[in-house]
Scaffold this active site. Structure first.
Site, short mmCIF file in Angstrom:
data_model
loop_
_atom_site.label_atom_id
_atom_site.label_comp_id
_atom_site.label_asym_id
_atom_site.label_seq_id
_atom_site.Cartn_x
_atom_site.Cartn_y
_atom_site.Cartn_z
N LYS A 65 0.80 -1.23 0.00
CA LYS A 65 0.00 0.00 0.00
C LYS A 65 0.84 1.29 0.00
O LYS A 65 0.37 2.32 -0.46
CB LYS A 65 -0.93 0.02 1.22
CG LYS A 65 -2.08 -0.95 1.13
CD LYS A 65 -2.92 -0.82 2.37
CE LYS A 65 -4.17 -1.65 2.31
NZ LYS A 65 -5.12 -1.29 3.35
N ASP A 101 -10.65 3.33 2.18
CA ASP A 101 -11.08 2.85 3.49
C ASP A 101 -11.91 3.89 4.26
O ASP A 101 -12.93 3.56 4.86
CB ASP A 101 -9.86 2.47 4.35
CG ASP A 101 -9.33 1.08 4.00
OD1 ASP A 101 -10.07 0.30 3.35
OD2 ASP A 101 -8.18 0.78 4.37
#
Ligand code: NAP
Length: 275
Positions: A65, A101
């Site tokens: 990520k 998210d």
């Protein structure tokens, strides 16, 4: 046919293909979402040549990520705040990236709690890792006045302070009960309560009767935290709903349709989760 993948290492556990392939079928779109195991040393080549590998975009998960930031052309403000990404798509030949998210968390909160109103209110966030950063960024964007963060390693809260400023307060576990009296939201962003991890021991008795309790953990589907909150009659939002809602953001970028999170999809993914 448009193809999208989720890359990670390992990747076998990802439930994202169930979600996106459900939507592709549901909306009658020609496409495929698949898992691709990409080792760290393969990441630069894979992302640089994502299109040549046959993909119109991808999701990015652990451990890539942060490293993936080097191989995209354009990032949005959320990514710049977070220092990590999880969704890549093409605009022309340029690779764009976001991190879904925080928005996924908030969409799920709105879907789970009628008349949600967090403006100028206080939240308590448990944890200071990657997901806590995403949730804090989104809660501040929603206009929350203060986020009290409790974490096993207090030093990590200082990093959140330096990114987000003085609205982030450090919460010592000894003060949790007294501080929870004025909290409108409690979010578990630690892995405690997840299958195979230590339980989260927390006393919810002082939370106001309308405080919202959210857990990012979704294995098991109903954590001990959510059970305790429901027993007190508090409005709740679970981790699986967040996972599904964050998927809507990438799906729209890749396939041009904003998908809906249905009970049928929830049940489908839930059936893949151990009790
Ligand atoms: P992370 O960056 O590794 O952070 C983990 C956090 O949990 C840290 O704050 C860590 O504290 C804390 N922690 C871990 N074990 C602990 C223990 N035994 N006691 C106390 N604190 C402990 O992970 P993350 O990406 O933020 O993910 C956190 C959780 O959210 C995971 O369970 C993940 O599966 C879940 N998640 C769910 C979604 C969703 O869509 N539902 C999305 C993202 C993440 P230290 O700082 O002290 O290590």
């Amino acid at each position: 046919m448009k193809k999208v993948c989720v890359i990670g290492w390992p990747i076998a556990h990802s439930r994202s293909p169930i979600i996106h392939n459900y939507w592709l079928k549901h909306y009658g779109l020609e496409g495929l979402y698949e898992r691709r195991e990409v080792k760290p040393e393969e990441l630069p080549e894979f992302l640089t040549n994502l299109k040549a590998h046959g993909y119109v975009g991808c999701n990015v998960t652990i451990p890539h990520k942060i490293e993936a930031l080097k191989y995209v052309d354009h990032t949005d403000e959320v990514v710049r705040h977070m220092g990590s990404l999880n969704t890549i798509w093409y605009a022309g030949d340029k690779r764009h990236a976001t991190s879904s998210d925080g928005d996924g968390f908030y969409l799920n909160l709105e879907a789970s709690v009628p008349n949600l109103n967090l403006k100028n209110k206080r939240a308590i966030v448990l944890g200071a890792g990657g997901s806590a950063k995403a949730i804090i960024e989104r809660l501040l964007r929603a206009g929350m006045a203060e986020i009290a963060v409790q974490n096993r390693t207090p030093a990590k809260i200082a990093e959140l302070n330096s990114i987000f400023g003085k609205q982030i307060k450090m919460l010592h576990p000894d003060h949790f009960v007294s501080e929870s009296k004025t909290a409108s939201l409690l979010v578990n962003c630690t892995s405690q309560g997840m299958k195979g991890q230590p339980e989260l021991e927390i006393d919810l008795s002082a939370l106001p009767t309308d405080a919202v309790v959210a857990d990012l953990v979704y294995v098991p589907l109903e954590t001990r935290l959510l059970r305790a909150a429901k027993a007190r009659g508090l409005p709740c939002a679970g981790g699986l709903g967040m996972l599904l809602h964050q998927g809507t953001i990438g799906f729209e970028k890749w396939f041009g349709v904003k998908p809906v999170v249905t009970q049928e999809l929830y049940n489908l993914v839930a059936s893949d989760i151990p009790p």
